[in-house]
Design an enzyme around this catalytic site. Structure first.
Site, PDB file in Angstrom:
ATOM      1  N   LYS A   1      37.983  29.570  45.256  1.00  0.00           N
ATOM      2  CA  LYS A   1      36.879  30.495  45.554  1.00  0.00           C
ATOM      3  C   LYS A   1      36.253  31.031  44.265  1.00  0.00           C
ATOM      4  O   LYS A   1      35.028  31.028  44.121  1.00  0.00           O
ATOM      5  CB  LYS A   1      37.436  31.642  46.418  1.00  0.00           C
ATOM      6  CG  LYS A   1      36.392  32.634  46.882  1.00  0.00           C
ATOM      7  CD  LYS A   1      36.836  33.336  48.143  1.00  0.00           C
ATOM      8  CE  LYS A   1      37.699  34.546  47.917  1.00  0.00           C
ATOM      9  NZ  LYS A   1      37.008  35.659  47.257  1.00  0.00           N
TER      10      LYS A   1
ATOM     11  N   ARG B   1      31.487  30.924  40.517  1.00  0.00           N
ATOM     12  CA  ARG B   1      30.986  30.791  39.145  1.00  0.00           C
ATOM     13  C   ARG B   1      30.139  29.538  38.980  1.00  0.00           C
ATOM     14  O   ARG B   1      29.110  29.551  38.304  1.00  0.00           O
ATOM     15  CB  ARG B   1      32.166  30.807  38.163  1.00  0.00           C
ATOM     16  CG  ARG B   1      32.755  32.224  38.023  1.00  0.00           C
ATOM     17  CD  ARG B   1      34.158  32.186  37.471  1.00  0.00           C
ATOM     18  NE  ARG B   1      34.703  33.510  37.209  1.00  0.00           N
ATOM     19  CZ  ARG B   1      35.179  34.347  38.118  1.00  0.00           C
ATOM     20  NH1 ARG B   1      35.170  34.012  39.411  1.00  0.00           N
ATOM     21  NH2 ARG B   1      35.672  35.525  37.778  1.00  0.00           N
TER      22      ARG B   1
ATOM     23  N   GLY C   1      33.055  40.788  46.890  1.00  0.00           N
ATOM     24  CA  GLY C   1      33.055  41.599  45.672  1.00  0.00           C
ATOM     25  C   GLY C   1      32.675  40.764  44.457  1.00  0.00           C
ATOM     26  O   GLY C   1      31.996  41.244  43.548  1.00  0.00           O
TER      27      GLY C   1
ATOM     28  N   ARG D   1      33.357  49.539  48.465  1.00  0.00           N
ATOM     29  CA  ARG D   1      34.172  49.158  47.291  1.00  0.00           C
ATOM     30  C   ARG D   1      33.545  49.715  46.007  1.00  0.00           C
ATOM     31  O   ARG D   1      32.322  49.747  45.872  1.00  0.00           O
ATOM     32  CB  ARG D   1      34.331  47.634  47.236  1.00  0.00           C
ATOM     33  CG  ARG D   1      35.163  47.163  48.423  1.00  0.00           C
ATOM     34  CD  ARG D   1      35.450  45.714  48.377  1.00  0.00           C
ATOM     35  NE  ARG D   1      36.290  45.363  47.241  1.00  0.00           N
ATOM     36  CZ  ARG D   1      36.562  44.120  46.878  1.00  0.00           C
ATOM     37  NH1 ARG D   1      36.042  43.118  47.569  1.00  0.00           N
ATOM     38  NH2 ARG D   1      37.334  43.878  45.855  1.00  0.00           N
TER      39      ARG D   1
ATOM     40  N   SER E   1      40.173  43.267  34.896  1.00  0.00           N
ATOM     41  CA  SER E   1      39.428  42.803  36.065  1.00  0.00           C
ATOM     42  C   SER E   1      38.520  41.647  35.658  1.00  0.00           C
ATOM     43  O   SER E   1      37.648  41.799  34.809  1.00  0.00           O
ATOM     44  CB  SER E   1      38.586  43.938  36.648  1.00  0.00           C
ATOM     45  OG  SER E   1      37.543  43.402  37.447  1.00  0.00           O
TER      46      SER E   1
ATOM     47  N   GLN F   1      36.317  40.317  37.501  1.00  0.00           N
ATOM     48  CA  GLN F   1      34.951  40.526  38.004  1.00  0.00           C
ATOM     49  C   GLN F   1      34.150  41.371  37.025  1.00  0.00           C
ATOM     50  O   GLN F   1      33.004  41.057  36.707  1.00  0.00           O
ATOM     51  CB  GLN F   1      34.998  41.186  39.383  1.00  0.00           C
ATOM     52  CG  GLN F   1      35.579  40.257  40.438  1.00  0.00           C
ATOM     53  CD  GLN F   1      35.661  40.893  41.812  1.00  0.00           C
ATOM     54  OE1 GLN F   1      35.446  42.089  41.961  1.00  0.00           O
ATOM     55  NE2 GLN F   1      35.988  40.094  42.809  1.00  0.00           N
TER      56      GLN F   1
ATOM     57  N   ASP G   1      45.719  38.691  43.893  1.00  0.00           N
ATOM     58  CA  ASP G   1      45.401  38.384  45.292  1.00  0.00           C
ATOM     59  C   ASP G   1      46.629  37.913  46.074  1.00  0.00           C
ATOM     60  O   ASP G   1      46.546  37.688  47.283  1.00  0.00           O
ATOM     61  CB  ASP G   1      44.302  37.314  45.356  1.00  0.00           C
ATOM     62  CG  ASP G   1      42.972  37.869  44.861  1.00  0.00           C
ATOM     63  OD1 ASP G   1      42.787  39.101  44.892  1.00  0.00           O
ATOM     64  OD2 ASP G   1      42.118  37.069  44.435  1.00  0.00           O
TER      65      ASP G   1
ATOM     66  N   LYS H   1      40.652  46.691  47.347  1.00  0.00           N
ATOM     67  CA  LYS H   1      40.273  45.293  47.626  1.00  0.00           C
ATOM     68  C   LYS H   1      39.523  45.265  48.969  1.00  0.00           C
ATOM     69  O   LYS H   1      39.011  46.287  49.409  1.00  0.00           O
ATOM     70  CB  LYS H   1      41.514  44.405  47.641  1.00  0.00           C
ATOM     71  CG  LYS H   1      42.138  44.241  46.255  1.00  0.00           C
ATOM     72  CD  LYS H   1      41.235  43.455  45.342  1.00  0.00           C
ATOM     73  CE  LYS H   1      41.776  43.358  43.934  1.00  0.00           C
ATOM     74  NZ  LYS H   1      40.818  42.771  43.012  1.00  0.00           N
TER      75      LYS H   1
ATOM     76  N   ARG I   1      45.114  47.269  50.598  1.00  0.00           N
ATOM     77  CA  ARG I   1      46.162  46.274  50.892  1.00  0.00           C
ATOM     78  C   ARG I   1      47.566  46.861  50.817  1.00  0.00           C
ATOM     79  O   ARG I   1      48.499  46.305  51.408  1.00  0.00           O
ATOM     80  CB  ARG I   1      46.005  45.055  49.960  1.00  0.00           C
ATOM     81  CG  ARG I   1      44.790  44.230  50.327  1.00  0.00           C
ATOM     82  CD  ARG I   1      44.622  42.994  49.481  1.00  0.00           C
ATOM     83  NE  ARG I   1      43.536  42.163  50.031  1.00  0.00           N
ATOM     84  CZ  ARG I   1      42.904  41.209  49.365  1.00  0.00           C
ATOM     85  NH1 ARG I   1      43.257  40.929  48.117  1.00  0.00           N
ATOM     86  NH2 ARG I   1      41.948  40.508  49.938  1.00  0.00           N
TER      87      ARG I   1
HETATM   88  C1  S3P Z   1      38.139  37.631  41.328  1.00  0.00           C
HETATM   89  C2  S3P Z   1      38.797  38.591  40.636  1.00  0.00           C
HETATM   90  C3  S3P Z   1      39.771  39.518  41.227  1.00  0.00           C
HETATM   91  C4  S3P Z   1      40.237  39.036  42.587  1.00  0.00           C
HETATM   92  C5  S3P Z   1      39.109  38.563  43.441  1.00  0.00           C
HETATM   93  C6  S3P Z   1      38.367  37.411  42.773  1.00  0.00           C
HETATM   94  C7  S3P Z   1      37.156  36.781  40.626  1.00  0.00           C
HETATM   95  O1  S3P Z   1      39.177  40.802  41.358  1.00  0.00           O
HETATM   96  O2  S3P Z   1      40.943  40.058  43.250  1.00  0.00           O
HETATM   97  O3  S3P Z   1      39.581  38.126  44.702  1.00  0.00           O
HETATM   98  O4  S3P Z   1      36.763  35.724  41.163  1.00  0.00           O
HETATM   99  O5  S3P Z   1      36.769  37.151  39.516  1.00  0.00           O
HETATM  100  P1  S3P Z   1      39.223  41.870  40.147  1.00  0.00           P
HETATM  101  O6  S3P Z   1      38.594  41.203  39.011  1.00  0.00           O
HETATM  102  O7  S3P Z   1      38.409  43.039  40.603  1.00  0.00           O
HETATM  103  O8  S3P Z   1      40.662  42.219  39.974  1.00  0.00           O
END
Ligand code: S3P
Length: 456
Positions: free
Chosen positions: A21, A26, A105, A133, A178, A180, A342, A369, A373
């Site tokens: 995913k 990306r 997210g 979130r 993080s 993200q 995750d 999340k 969770r």
């Molecule tokens: C992800 C980063 C993680 C993960 C999410 C996917 C990503 O989140 O929990 O399911 O693809 O960059 P965080 O970066 O907020 O920890």
């Protein structure tokens, strides 16, 4: 709808894990800002990545499916392979309507970074879970870079309105690891004058670094204080320096490997049920993702990895797992969390089947999340007869005998799949509320695959 799971003797057969995913998101976003045509083979066909695909189309990228279609439960027939005609770094256009990020997210946060660099107006919004979130973690540093961003509740939650352009580089110490947030700042860094320096307290998934580097972006990375546990870079601080590229980014061809986070459910499913024998093929084994393997090995599990190879810059292999293996309790601390962020829900299920009391701490991030969770796992395991102590930053689980129960998935895909696996080793029937709907986010054919392996 309620999904019913019955305790089974074991899982048998071969699974091909759905495409990753994180890498799928990306690949769609980055190819849209490359100059020229990219090719994505085996895109994840699930609600989250479809949100990103639609977002990039709305921003002007040309994305066309080709080749064979695959039937995806809940989505009909969809192409697995795509040609993306990127618009170049400065060619995206103002969307005519708001961007619906659904439950995702990753779509929301990465696009916050990308759109901050683009001189037009855009609005990001999503479903009830997404719109609750926290987004300040990405909005604040992007505003410090010069973006004009407003959001609901004092710039904290979506909807998020962005007017991008004229960014300056930033030196930013991220309070929490993080991927993200890191990726959002890296995307903004592609548009900023001067250098953007991002420090994360410990290494999180590095797919953005790998993919942008392969496209010709100037990225310098420094990893310090690496301690290896189970082959994983535990607790290593990470500094990234990124510059506005002198030239356009190159297009690429990628074959998306299988998602370790989806494979994780069947790994644990095999470990906790009698006479299991499964192979999960083509799984991405990027060490920033496989912390769960180290944790399960520390619990006494034997997981064999064969057929290792590099596909599109990522390590991939086949996992062989037999059951039932007698697991021991484990203590997991903060330094492990980013490498299995995750997988904590399914690790909780393994802990519920292990001998002794396991403690998972330093995992406050789990509260924000797709659902809370920590609460969702504590509530569900307790209703299955397991002793759980909940902390603000984690939980302690004493292994025991599980009995079937009615479980609230809180609409969260990973909670639904974790309890479906727990149901395999429980006596009686486990029912998961909104299970089928929830798994569409990342693994639409999860229940079909589970049924096949359980009857194998
Ligand atoms: C992800 C980063 C993680 C993960 C999410 C996917 C990503 O989140 O929990 O399911 O693809 O960059 P965080 O970066 O907020 O920890």
């Amino acid at each position: 709808m309620i999904k019913r799971i019955e305790g089974k003797a074991g899982l048998k057969g071969t699974v091909i894990s759905p495409p990753d995913k994180s890498i799928s998101h990306r690949a769609l976003i980055f190819s849209s800002i490359a100059q020229g045509q990219s090719r994505i083979e085996d895109l994840l066909l699930a609600a989250d990545t479809i949100s990103t695909l639609n977002a990039m189309k709305l921003l002007g990228a040309k994305i066309e499916g080709y080749g064979k279609k695959k039937r995806v439960p809940g989505f009909g027939a969809a192409y697995r392979n795509y040609l993306i005609t990127g618009k170049g770094l400065h060619g995206l256009s103002e969307p005519a309507t708001f961007i619906d990020c659904g439950n995702s997210g990753t779509t929301t946060r990465l696009l916050c970074g990308l759109l901050s660099g683009n001189p037009f107006f855009s609005v990001l919004s999503g479903d009830e879970s997404l719109n609750s979130r926290p987004m300040k973690r990405v909005i604040q540093p992007l505003v410090n870079m010069g973006a004009d961003i407003r959001a609901r509740a004092s710039d904290s939650y979506p909807p998020i309105a962005i007017r991008g352009g004229n960014l300056n580089g930033l030196k930013y110490d991220m309070p929490v690891a993080s991927a993200q947030v890191k990726s959002a700042l890296m995307l903004a860094g592609l548009y900023a004058d001067g250098e953007t320096v991002i420090k994360e307290p410990s290494l999180s998934r590095d797919h953005t670094e790998r993919m942008l580097s392969s496209m010709g972006a100037s990225i310098i990375e420094e990893v310090t204080g690496e301690v290896s546990a189970g082959g994983n870079p535990i607790g290593a601080a990470h500094v990234i320096r990124i510059q506005k590229p002198a030239n356009e980014l190159s297009p690429f061809e990628i074959k998306i490997p299988g998602d370790f986070s989806s494979a994780a459910f069947f790994i644990v499913g095999a470990l906790i049920t009698q006479n299991s024998r499964i192979t999960i093929k083509n799984v991405c084994l990027n060490p920033t993702r496989t912390g769960l393997l180290g944790a399960l090995q520390a619990m006494g599990a034997i997981i064999n990895i064969k057929n290792k190879k590099i596909i599109s810059g990522e390590l991939v292999g086949d996992l062989h797992v037999n059951g039932k293996q007698g697991l021991r309790a484990i203590d997991v601390n903060e330094s492990w969390i980013p490498l299995m962020i995750d997988e904590i829900p399914i690790l909780c299920v393994a802990a519920a089947c292990a001998q002794g009391r396991s403690e998972i701490r330093g995992a406050t991030e789990l509260r924000v999340k797709e659902s809370d969770r920590i609460k969702a796992m504590a509530k569900g395991l307790e209703s299955m007869g397991i002793e759980v102590e909940e902390f603000e930053d984690g939980l302690a689980i004493t292994g025991g005998t599980m009995k079937g129960a009615l479980i609230d998935s809180f609409g969260d895909h990973r909670i639904a799949m974790s309890f479906a696996i727990a149901g395999l080793s429980a006596s009686g029937i486990t029912e998961i509320e909104n299970g089928e709907e929830a798994v569409k986010i990342s693994y639409p054919d999860f229940f079909q695959t589970l049924k096949r392996l359980a009857n194998g």
